[in-house]
Design a protein around this motif. Structure first.
Motif, PDB file in Angstrom:
ATOM      1  N   ASP A   1       0.145   3.790  -7.422  1.00 34.95           N
ATOM      2  CA  ASP A   1       0.158   2.544  -8.176  1.00 34.95           C
ATOM      3  C   ASP A   1       0.801   1.382  -7.420  1.00 34.95           C
ATOM      4  O   ASP A   1       0.981   0.300  -7.986  1.00 34.95           O
ATOM      5  CB  ASP A   1       0.883   2.737  -9.513  1.00 34.95           C
ATOM      6  CG  ASP A   1       2.339   3.127  -9.337  1.00 34.95           C
ATOM      7  OD1 ASP A   1       2.687   3.674  -8.263  1.00 34.95           O
ATOM      8  OD2 ASP A   1       3.134   2.897 -10.265  1.00 34.95           O
ATOM      9  N   VAL A   2       1.155   1.596  -6.171  1.00 29.26           N
ATOM     10  CA  VAL A   2       1.794   0.546  -5.374  1.00 29.26           C
ATOM     11  C   VAL A   2       1.119   0.480  -4.014  1.00 29.26           C
ATOM     12  O   VAL A   2       1.010   1.492  -3.317  1.00 29.26           O
ATOM     13  CB  VAL A   2       3.304   0.810  -5.180  1.00 29.26           C
ATOM     14  CG1 VAL A   2       3.913  -0.223  -4.234  1.00 29.26           C
ATOM     15  CG2 VAL A   2       4.027   0.783  -6.520  1.00 29.26           C
ATOM     16  N   ARG A   3       0.665  -0.699  -3.648  1.00 29.12           N
ATOM     17  CA  ARG A   3       0.100  -0.916  -2.316  1.00 29.12           C
ATOM     18  C   ARG A   3       1.199  -1.463  -1.421  1.00 29.12           C
ATOM     19  O   ARG A   3       1.674  -2.583  -1.599  1.00 29.12           O
ATOM     20  CB  ARG A   3      -1.073  -1.903  -2.399  1.00 29.12           C
ATOM     21  CG  ARG A   3      -1.566  -2.453  -1.063  1.00 29.12           C
ATOM     22  CD  ARG A   3      -2.159  -1.376  -0.164  1.00 29.12           C
ATOM     23  NE  ARG A   3      -2.979  -1.967   0.873  1.00 29.12           N
ATOM     24  CZ  ARG A   3      -2.570  -2.260   2.125  1.00 29.12           C
ATOM     25  NH1 ARG A   3      -1.319  -2.001   2.487  1.00 29.12           N
ATOM     26  NH2 ARG A   3      -3.404  -2.792   2.981  1.00 29.12           N
TER      27      ARG A   3
ATOM     28  N   ASN B   1      -2.711   4.041  -0.064  1.00 36.33           N
ATOM     29  CA  ASN B   1      -1.986   2.803  -0.335  1.00 36.33           C
ATOM     30  C   ASN B   1      -0.846   2.551   0.649  1.00 36.33           C
ATOM     31  O   ASN B   1      -0.012   1.684   0.405  1.00 36.33           O
ATOM     32  CB  ASN B   1      -1.434   2.812  -1.765  1.00 36.33           C
ATOM     33  CG  ASN B   1      -2.431   2.238  -2.754  1.00 36.33           C
ATOM     34  OD1 ASN B   1      -3.333   1.501  -2.379  1.00 36.33           O
ATOM     35  ND2 ASN B   1      -2.269   2.582  -4.016  1.00 36.33           N
TER      36      ASN B   1
ATOM     37  N   GLY C   1      -4.701  -2.696  -5.046  1.00 39.92           N
ATOM     38  CA  GLY C   1      -4.509  -1.623  -4.078  1.00 39.92           C
ATOM     39  C   GLY C   1      -5.716  -1.392  -3.191  1.00 39.92           C
ATOM     40  O   GLY C   1      -6.765  -2.027  -3.335  1.00 39.92           O
TER      41      GLY C   1
ATOM     42  N   GLU D   1      14.033  -3.551  -5.818  1.00 42.52           N
ATOM     43  CA  GLU D   1      13.038  -4.609  -5.980  1.00 42.52           C
ATOM     44  C   GLU D   1      13.690  -5.880  -6.513  1.00 42.52           C
ATOM     45  O   GLU D   1      14.554  -5.831  -7.396  1.00 42.52           O
ATOM     46  CB  GLU D   1      11.935  -4.148  -6.941  1.00 42.52           C
ATOM     47  CG  GLU D   1      10.809  -5.156  -7.095  1.00 42.52           C
ATOM     48  CD  GLU D   1       9.663  -4.650  -7.949  1.00 42.52           C
ATOM     49  OE1 GLU D   1       9.304  -5.345  -8.929  1.00 42.52           O
ATOM     50  OE2 GLU D   1       9.125  -3.553  -7.647  1.00 42.52           O
TER      51      GLU D   1
ATOM     52  N   ARG E   1       2.529   5.741  -2.932  1.00 43.52           N
ATOM     53  CA  ARG E   1       2.382   5.785  -4.385  1.00 43.52           C
ATOM     54  C   ARG E   1       0.978   5.324  -4.751  1.00 43.52           C
ATOM     55  O   ARG E   1       0.448   4.375  -4.156  1.00 43.52           O
ATOM     56  CB  ARG E   1       3.409   4.870  -5.067  1.00 43.52           C
ATOM     57  CG  ARG E   1       4.821   5.410  -5.061  1.00 43.52           C
ATOM     58  CD  ARG E   1       5.801   4.424  -5.671  1.00 43.52           C
ATOM     59  NE  ARG E   1       5.414   3.986  -7.021  1.00 43.52           N
ATOM     60  CZ  ARG E   1       6.141   3.122  -7.745  1.00 43.52           C
ATOM     61  NH1 ARG E   1       7.263   2.621  -7.253  1.00 43.52           N
ATOM     62  NH2 ARG E   1       5.726   2.758  -8.949  1.00 43.52           N
TER      63      ARG E   1
ATOM     64  N   HIS F   1       5.224  -5.410  -1.157  1.00 43.21           N
ATOM     65  CA  HIS F   1       4.296  -4.480  -1.788  1.00 43.21           C
ATOM     66  C   HIS F   1       3.618  -5.174  -2.956  1.00 43.21           C
ATOM     67  O   HIS F   1       3.989  -6.282  -3.375  1.00 43.21           O
ATOM     68  CB  HIS F   1       5.029  -3.218  -2.256  1.00 43.21           C
ATOM     69  CG  HIS F   1       6.236  -3.485  -3.106  1.00 43.21           C
ATOM     70  ND1 HIS F   1       6.212  -3.471  -4.471  1.00 43.21           N
ATOM     71  CD2 HIS F   1       7.517  -3.802  -2.759  1.00 43.21           C
ATOM     72  CE1 HIS F   1       7.411  -3.751  -4.950  1.00 43.21           C
ATOM     73  NE2 HIS F   1       8.228  -3.958  -3.932  1.00 43.21           N
ATOM     74  N   ARG F   2       2.615  -4.502  -3.503  1.00 46.92           N
ATOM     75  CA  ARG F   2       1.811  -5.072  -4.586  1.00 46.92           C
ATOM     76  C   ARG F   2       1.722  -4.036  -5.709  1.00 46.92           C
ATOM     77  O   ARG F   2       1.343  -2.897  -5.482  1.00 46.92           O
ATOM     78  CB  ARG F   2       0.427  -5.415  -4.047  1.00 46.92           C
ATOM     79  CG  ARG F   2      -0.509  -6.078  -5.030  1.00 46.92           C
ATOM     80  CD  ARG F   2      -1.764  -6.518  -4.317  1.00 46.92           C
ATOM     81  NE  ARG F   2      -1.478  -7.541  -3.326  1.00 46.92           N
ATOM     82  CZ  ARG F   2      -1.354  -8.832  -3.610  1.00 46.92           C
ATOM     83  NH1 ARG F   2      -1.499  -9.249  -4.843  1.00 46.92           N
ATOM     84  NH2 ARG F   2      -1.100  -9.695  -2.660  1.00 46.92           N
ATOM     85  N   ARG F   3       2.075  -4.488  -6.902  1.00 45.77           N
ATOM     86  CA  ARG F   3       2.023  -3.619  -8.081  1.00 45.77           C
ATOM     87  C   ARG F   3       1.543  -4.439  -9.267  1.00 45.77           C
ATOM     88  O   ARG F   3       1.955  -5.584  -9.448  1.00 45.77           O
ATOM     89  CB  ARG F   3       3.411  -3.026  -8.363  1.00 45.77           C
ATOM     90  CG  ARG F   3       3.499  -2.147  -9.593  1.00 45.77           C
ATOM     91  CD  ARG F   3       4.845  -1.384  -9.638  1.00 45.77           C
ATOM     92  NE  ARG F   3       5.991  -2.254  -9.511  1.00 45.77           N
ATOM     93  CZ  ARG F   3       6.525  -2.951 -10.514  1.00 45.77           C
ATOM     94  NH1 ARG F   3       5.986  -2.890 -11.724  1.00 45.77           N
ATOM     95  NH2 ARG F   3       7.586  -3.714 -10.322  1.00 45.77           N
ATOM     96  N   GLU F   4       0.652  -3.861 -10.072  1.00 44.68           N
ATOM     97  CA  GLU F   4       0.105  -4.533 -11.251  1.00 44.68           C
ATOM     98  C   GLU F   4      -0.492  -5.887 -10.891  1.00 44.68           C
ATOM     99  O   GLU F   4      -0.313  -6.878 -11.592  1.00 44.68           O
ATOM    100  CB  GLU F   4       1.182  -4.678 -12.338  1.00 44.68           C
ATOM    101  CG  GLU F   4       1.691  -3.342 -12.858  1.00 44.68           C
ATOM    102  CD  GLU F   4       2.876  -3.498 -13.804  1.00 44.68           C
ATOM    103  OE1 GLU F   4       3.570  -4.527 -13.718  1.00 44.68           O
ATOM    104  OE2 GLU F   4       3.103  -2.582 -14.608  1.00 44.68           O
TER     105      GLU F   4
END
Length: 702
Positions: free
Chosen positions: A334-336, A308, A513, A374, A332, A351-354
């Motif tokens: 869970d984070v891209r 990621n 991700g 953030e 991480r 970044h990208r999350r959820e």
């Protein structure tokens, strides 16, 4: 649909043989773009489509007027500071294209965008380029390059007037407003000045439309342009830019899975580029220049051992050093991590999350890095990203924000205080109230157990909870491209008529991700299609809609998705809109002489040399899998004659084959446009009104 277009002239089929398999192609003759019979075929299809949709003429006009009536036609963007000027573009009522302007800054410490009335030009305004003037006499107009020299005296700009994405590069003297004799034909988009303004660096494409060469043009020079970089590998494209610090010229080289960056000190624009990290198969990275605690550093976002991606910094004069390499933002699961922007006093990390795009700010101090913070938002669905930040020394972060219900919004964030200042929110005329609409996120469990996100939006008083409603389901699912929550004026014409809009965030996209992308490409591509079908089935099973009230839409690679699901689960959909659809995928990816094919092998696989890939693609390519005895939904395919990315021949062949098996299909070809469709905002609104009227007709809401 009982009628048909004018009879097609019989042509000899073409037989394709690969890996022991033989396929007879009855419609490959439609590839001959210059053949009068091909043009006659497309024009007959257009006439047929017009006849079959004539009853929607009044609705089309109504929707066009709704879109037009919600748009503040005379408007302007938020000014962006670069050098000694504030740059912005504005639009005028009745004008198709933007007008690019600037006004001088008040002083060196002026970081507050000026308040400018959209109805009148401010004192000191200079018009750099009026798209309406430059488009005069052309059916199509597209601006491909637009870059002002560091001292503000010159403009490099390039135009395409056919839609084939080949641009003529020009240079304008901004002190006089007169173009210099400098003209370069057949360039690709993305020309930039070097830091001195003496040279313009620009890309060109090879025979397959791949950007493969960077040239140096001396402004006003009498000599030939100089090749400064060429990439011979057909899998790679290239581009050129300048770091925000203006310390380096940058050549980026990339395939779908591998990248490489080359730098040239801007103090030596005629020198030789040097590589940052030599390419390694499967390793991708991007580079930014930063000054950290007084040292020149290169910030590298990379995936070497970090699926990621992570952010590291290395010395600018020794980027391959391992002893002086620091992790700034760790990997991480869970984070891209997507990108970093470097400024004199801070970094911006996107970044990208959820399944949502976000941004964070990391201050720079005399001792180095501060804490990553953030930027938070209070809506359940949104899209946020930095943009309009060209100045290295600026103390603010300009970012955009939108959701399905919040119109596009621009903020400045003061890095020191954390204060967020609203600069502009897209004006939506006609009494729009975001409180009238609701957005939500749902999750679907696919057949293999994977949880797939869906985003939905609807008008509260037009949809009855617990009762099935007409639903418009959109999907893409390729190239790690994400379909993020965003506002659309045109979409209101659906929502206000009781249609629910939904996005299926299927694998092959990037919403969840890098692994999400990897699970929907090459030999896992069919996950994209089955995810979309599973989403549709979920929406029906949950009582949100019925197959008779469900229309799907996708464009380009999303058009491949539409063609695939039409074959896989035609019973689930009342209609399908396929825009510039990649529906003859196997034929295209088999031919290395077609535009961009070799580059695409990393995305789809190489069926020319790999029998397993050939068989896999043969199993899903929409054109090969059109079936007899299937009750297909109503289908609208839209394409452009001059499209160089997905050739018009793909939807032309597909629709011909569909009609052979009795499918109710329409083909609409723009005869003077490219991959993005028609140019000009009014024409694009009319095009969208045509599609939405057809969609509403299928849903019984016409």
């Amino acid at each position: 649909m009982a009628s048909s277009p004018a009879p097609r002239a019989p042509r000899k089929p073409v037989t394709r043989r690969h890996h022991g398999h033989e396929f007879v192609d009855d419609y490959e003759w439609l590839r001959a773009k210059e053949d009068p019979e091909v043009i006659a075929h497309l024009e007959a299809e257009n006439a047929h489509t017009e006849a079959e949709t004539a009853h929607l003429a009044a609705l089309r006009e109504t929707i066009f007027e709704e879109i037009k009536g919600r748009v503040q036609e005379t408007d302007l963007g938020v000014p962006v500071r670069e050098g000694e000027w504030w740059y912005y573009s504005r639009t005028a009522e009745g004008a198709q294209y933007g007008i690019h302007c600037r006004v001088p800054v008040a002083d060196a410490d002026d970081w507050t965008p000026p308040t400018i009335s959209p109805d009148s030009a401010p004192a000191g305004e200079q018009v750099l380029l009026d798209g309406n003037v430059e488009a005069d006499g052309h059916d199509f107009f597209s601006l491909g390059s637009f870059d002002v020299s560091a001292d503000g005296s010159l403009l490099a700009w390039a135009i395409d007037t056919t839609g084939d994405e080949r641009y003529e590069l020009r240079v304008r003297d901004l002190t006089t407003g007169v173009d210099l004799p400098d003209r370069v034909a057949d360039t690709a988009p993305g020309a930039v000045f070097d830091a001195t303004g003496r040279f313009v660096f620009y890309p060109t494409v090879d025979e397959s439309w791949r950007p493969d060469t960077i040239w140096r043009h001396e402004v006003g020079g009498a000599g030939d342009d100089v090749t400064v970089f060429t990439e011979p590998d057909d899998r790679y494209w290239i581009g050129v830019g300048l770091t925000r610090s203006r310390q380096y010229l940058v050549v980026d080289v990339g395939s779908k899975i591998t990248s490489e960056t080359w730098l040239l000190d801007s103090a030596d624009p005629t020198g030789e580029f040097r590589v940052v990290w030599p390419r390694r198969e499967g390793v991708e990275y991007d580079v930014e220049h930063a000054v950290v605690a007084g040292s020149d550093r290169l910030l590298v976002v990379h995936n070497d051992g970090a699926e990621n991606f992570e952010l590291v910094d290395v010395p600018a004069d020794d980027p391959t050093s391992t002893s002086d390499r620091r992790v700034v933002v760790a990997h991480r699961d869970d984070v891209r991590l997507e990108s970093v922007d470097a400024f004199a006093g801070h970094l911006v990390v996107e970044h990208r999350r959820e399944a949502l795009p976000r941004l964070s700010v990391l201050p720079l101090g005399p001792d180095g890095y501060g804490d990553l913070v953030e930027v938070e938002f209070d809506e359940p669905l949104f899209a946020a990203g930095a943009g309009g930040n060209p100045e290295f020394a600026q103390p603010t972060v300009r970012f955009g924000y939108a959701s399905f219900v919040t119109p596009s919004t621009v903020y400045d964030l003061d890095v020191r205080t954390g204060e967020r200042r609203l600069l502009k929110r897209q004006v939506v005329l006609g009494g729009y109230d975001p409180a009238d609409y609701e957005q939500a996120r749902e999750w679907v469990t696919a057949a293999d157990g994977t949880r797939v996100p869906i985003s939905l939006v609807w008008r509260r008083d037009a949809v009855t909870p617990g009762e099935p409603a007409p639903l418009h389901l959109y999907g893409y699912g390729s190239y790690e491209h994400s379909i993020d929550p965003g506002f659309s004026v045109a979409r209101l014409s659906l929502l206000d008529r009781g249609v629910v809009f939904a996005v299926a965030h299927v694998r092959g996209g990037g919403e969840m991700g890098r692994a999400w992308y990897e699970q929907g490409k090459t030999l896992t591509k069919t996950n994209t299609f089955t995810d979309f079908v599973d989403v549709a089935r979920h929406l029906v099973a949950e009582g949100r809609t019925t197959p008779e009230q469900l229309v799907a839409e996708g464009g380009s690679a999303g058009g491949l998705l539409m063609g695939a699901v039409a074959n896989i689960a035609p019973e689930l959909f009342a209609g399908i809109v396929a825009a510039v659809p990649f529906v003859d995928a196997l034929t295209s990816i088999l031919d290395p002489d077609l535009p961009l094919t070799v580059i695409e092998w990393d995305e789809w696989g190489d069926p020319l040399h790999d029998a397993e890939v050939y068989e896999y693609m043969r199993g899903y390519s929409p054109y090969e899998n059109v079936r007899e005895g299937v009750r297909y939904p109503r289908i609208l395919a839209v394409t452009s004659l001059n499209d160089t990315r997905v050739l018009y021949v793909e939807p032309a062949k597909w629709t011909a084959r569909l009609r052979d098996v009795g499918a109710p299909v329409l083909l609409k070809t723009e005869m003077s446009a490219g991959h993005g469709g028609v140019s000009g905002r009014y024409e694009s609104w009319r095009e969208r009104a045509f599609e939405l009227a057809w969609l509403l007709d299928v849903l019984g809401r016409a």
